[in-house]
Motif scaffolding. Structure first.
Motif, mmCIF file in Angstrom:
data_model
loop_
_atom_site.group_PDB
_atom_site.id
_atom_site.type_symbol
_atom_site.label_atom_id
_atom_site.label_comp_id
_atom_site.label_asym_id
_atom_site.label_seq_id
_atom_site.Cartn_x
_atom_site.Cartn_y
_atom_site.Cartn_z
ATOM 1 N N THR A 83 46.015 33.696 41.171
ATOM 2 C CA THR A 83 45.580 34.067 42.518
ATOM 3 C C THR A 83 45.601 32.847 43.427
ATOM 4 O O THR A 83 45.611 31.704 42.969
ATOM 5 C CB THR A 83 44.168 34.684 42.482
ATOM 6 N N ASP A 84 45.598 33.132 44.731
ATOM 7 C CA ASP A 84 45.502 32.057 45.722
ATOM 8 C C ASP A 84 44.177 32.127 46.479
ATOM 9 O O ASP A 84 44.004 31.463 47.492
ATOM 10 C CB ASP A 84 46.667 32.151 46.718
ATOM 11 N N ASP A 85 43.240 32.942 45.970
ATOM 12 C CA ASP A 85 42.003 33.199 46.703
ATOM 13 C C ASP A 85 40.791 32.896 45.818
ATOM 14 O O ASP A 85 40.695 33.409 44.689
ATOM 15 C CB ASP A 85 41.975 34.663 47.159
ATOM 16 N N HIS A 86 39.871 32.095 46.333
ATOM 17 C CA HIS A 86 38.714 31.691 45.523
ATOM 18 C C HIS A 86 37.755 32.846 45.263
ATOM 19 O O HIS A 86 37.047 32.845 44.246
ATOM 20 C CB HIS A 86 37.990 30.526 46.190
ATOM 21 N N ARG A 87 37.721 33.840 46.130
ATOM 22 C CA ARG A 87 36.863 35.005 45.861
ATOM 23 C C ARG A 87 37.358 35.760 44.631
ATOM 24 O O ARG A 87 36.554 36.175 43.772
ATOM 25 C CB ARG A 87 36.856 35.931 47.089
ATOM 26 N N ILE A 88 38.664 35.925 44.530
ATOM 27 C CA ILE A 88 39.232 36.586 43.353
ATOM 28 C C ILE A 88 39.059 35.709 42.120
ATOM 29 O O ILE A 88 38.709 36.194 41.038
ATOM 30 C CB ILE A 88 40.712 36.913 43.593
ATOM 31 N N ALA A 89 39.266 34.403 42.265
ATOM 32 C CA ALA A 89 39.103 33.488 41.140
ATOM 33 C C ALA A 89 37.670 33.537 40.608
ATOM 34 O O ALA A 89 37.442 33.584 39.386
ATOM 35 C CB ALA A 89 39.469 32.071 41.558
ATOM 36 N N ASP A 90 36.702 33.530 41.510
ATOM 37 C CA ASP A 90 35.295 33.583 41.078
ATOM 38 C C ASP A 90 35.001 34.874 40.333
ATOM 39 O O ASP A 90 34.294 34.875 39.313
ATOM 40 C CB ASP A 90 34.377 33.458 42.297
ATOM 41 N N HIS A 91 35.536 35.973 40.838
ATOM 42 C CA HIS A 91 35.298 37.258 40.170
ATOM 43 C C HIS A 91 35.980 37.289 38.808
ATOM 44 O O HIS A 91 35.396 37.786 37.824
ATOM 45 C CB HIS A 91 35.810 38.403 41.041
ATOM 46 N N ALA A 92 37.192 36.749 38.717
ATOM 47 C CA ALA A 92 37.898 36.727 37.431
ATOM 48 C C ALA A 92 37.092 35.954 36.390
ATOM 49 O O ALA A 92 36.938 36.395 35.241
ATOM 50 C CB ALA A 92 39.284 36.110 37.609
ATOM 51 N N ARG A 93 36.564 34.799 36.778
ATOM 52 C CA ARG A 93 35.749 34.020 35.831
ATOM 53 C C ARG A 93 34.478 34.771 35.463
ATOM 54 O O ARG A 93 34.025 34.710 34.309
ATOM 55 C CB ARG A 93 35.422 32.664 36.444
#
Length: 265
Positions: A49-59
Motif C-alpha cells: 500500500t501507499d497509505d498509512h491508514r491502510i498500513a496501520d489497519h493491516a498491521r
C-alpha cells in the motif's frame, strides 16, 4: 502472496477499509490469503500500500506490510514492488486483489500449481456463466458498466482477450439457450499468479493501448506477447469478482445475508 491495497480509488475512496457485514475488505482478503498460504506452504503474505491508514489497519489484523510508491499504475506494479522488497527474491508471486473478498482460498492456491505445470507467464482463474448468471451480469452492467470482466479463452485454456464488455457477442442466443444450461461467456476472477520475471517485465513496460482504454492491466501482458493461462474454477457462491462501486458493497452485504459469511474462521 501480495495484496495490493490503495486508498485512492476513484469510484470507491478508502475501499480497503470499508466494511462488509462488520469486517473490512482488507481483513476479509487477508484472511483468504492466510488460508491459501497454509495450503501452499512456505508462502508469505504481505499487504502492498501507499497509505498509512491502510498500513496501520493491516498491521492491526496481523498482516505484514510493504509501503510502495503512490505513482504505481496498477495492482501488478504494486505487487512487483512488494516482491522486490522481500529479503529473498520469490520465483512466483500471487496478486490477490484487495477488493476480492469472496475468492475461495483453494482457488488462490491453485494458481501456484498452474504456474508450475504450465509454460505461461501468468495464471488467472475464470468460470463459465450459466444463462441465469449471464442475465444477472447484463443487468448489473446497466448500473455499473465497468464492474465485472469477461474472457475469451482458447481450447488449450490460453487467454485470448479480456474485456469490461461482455464477450463474445452471441449471434444465435435463443438456440444456444435451448441447447444447454451454460452460456459461452467466461467471467474473470480478479487475481493473478506470475513468474517473477514476467512481473518485472510488466513493471518496466508502458501501459498498452487497450489496457488504457479498458482499465485492465492483464491486457499489457497480452499486447506485449506474454502468455496467460486461465484456470477453470467453479462459479463462486457469492458471485462477486470484485468490489468497485457502492452498489457492489450492497450486493455483497445481500449475498452474505442470503448465503452466509464465507470469512475463514
Amino acid at each position: 502472496m501480495v495484496i495490493p491495497a490503495r486508498f485512492g480509488s476513484t469510484r470507491l475512496p478508502g475501499k480497503p477499509l470499508l466494511t462488509i457485514a462488520g469486517r473490512t475488505l482488507l481483513e476479509r482478503v487477508a484472511a483468504v490469503a492466510r488460508v491459501a498460504a497454509d495450503i501452499v506452504g512456505g508462502c508469505e503474505v504481505v499487504v502492498a500500500t501507499d497509505d498509512h491508514r491502510i498500513a496501520d489497519h493491516a498491521r492491526a489484523i496481523g498482516t505484514d506490510v510493504v509501503m510502495t510508491a503512490s505513482d504505481l499504475d496498477s495492482g501488478s506494479a504494486r505487487a512487483c514492488a512488494a516482491a522486490r522488497a522481500r529479503l529473498s527474491r520469490p520465483e512466483l508471486v500471487i496478486n490477490l486483489q484487495g477488493d476480492a473478498p469472496f475468492v475461495p482460498p483453494a482457488v488462490v492456491a491453485g494458481l501456484i500449481v498452474a504456474l508450475q505445470e504450465s509454460k505461461a507467464d501468468v495464471a488467472t482463474p475464470v468460470y463459465r456463466l450459466d444463462w441465469d448468471r449471464l442475465d444477472r451480469l447484463r443487468v448489473h452492467k446497466q448500473r455499473a458498466p465497468f464492474s465485472g470482466t469477461t474472457c475469451i479463452r482458447g481450447v488449450d485454456g490460453r487467454a485470448l482477450w479480456f474485456s469490461k464488455a461482455i464477450i463474445p457477442a452471441i449471434r444465435d442466443e435463443p438456440n444456444l439457450r435451448r441447447a444447454g444450461p451454460v452460456s459461452p461467456v467466461w467471467q474473470h476472477l480478479g487475481l493473478y499468479g506470475y513468474h517473477m520475471a514476467a512481473l518485472e517485465w510488466f513493471a518496466g513496460a508502458p501501459q498498452s493501448p487497450s489496457e488504457e482504454l479498458e482499465g485492465l492491466e492483464q491486457l499489457r501482458f497480452l499486447e506485449g506477447g506474454r502468455a496467460i493461462v486461465t484456470v477453470e474454477v467453479d462459479p463462486p457462491a457469492h458471485a462477486m469478482s470484485g468490489i468497485d462501486t457502492p452498489e457492489d458493497l450492497a450486493l455483497a452485504e445481500d449475498a452474505i445475508a442470503r448465503l452466509g459469511d464465507p470469512f475463514p474462521a
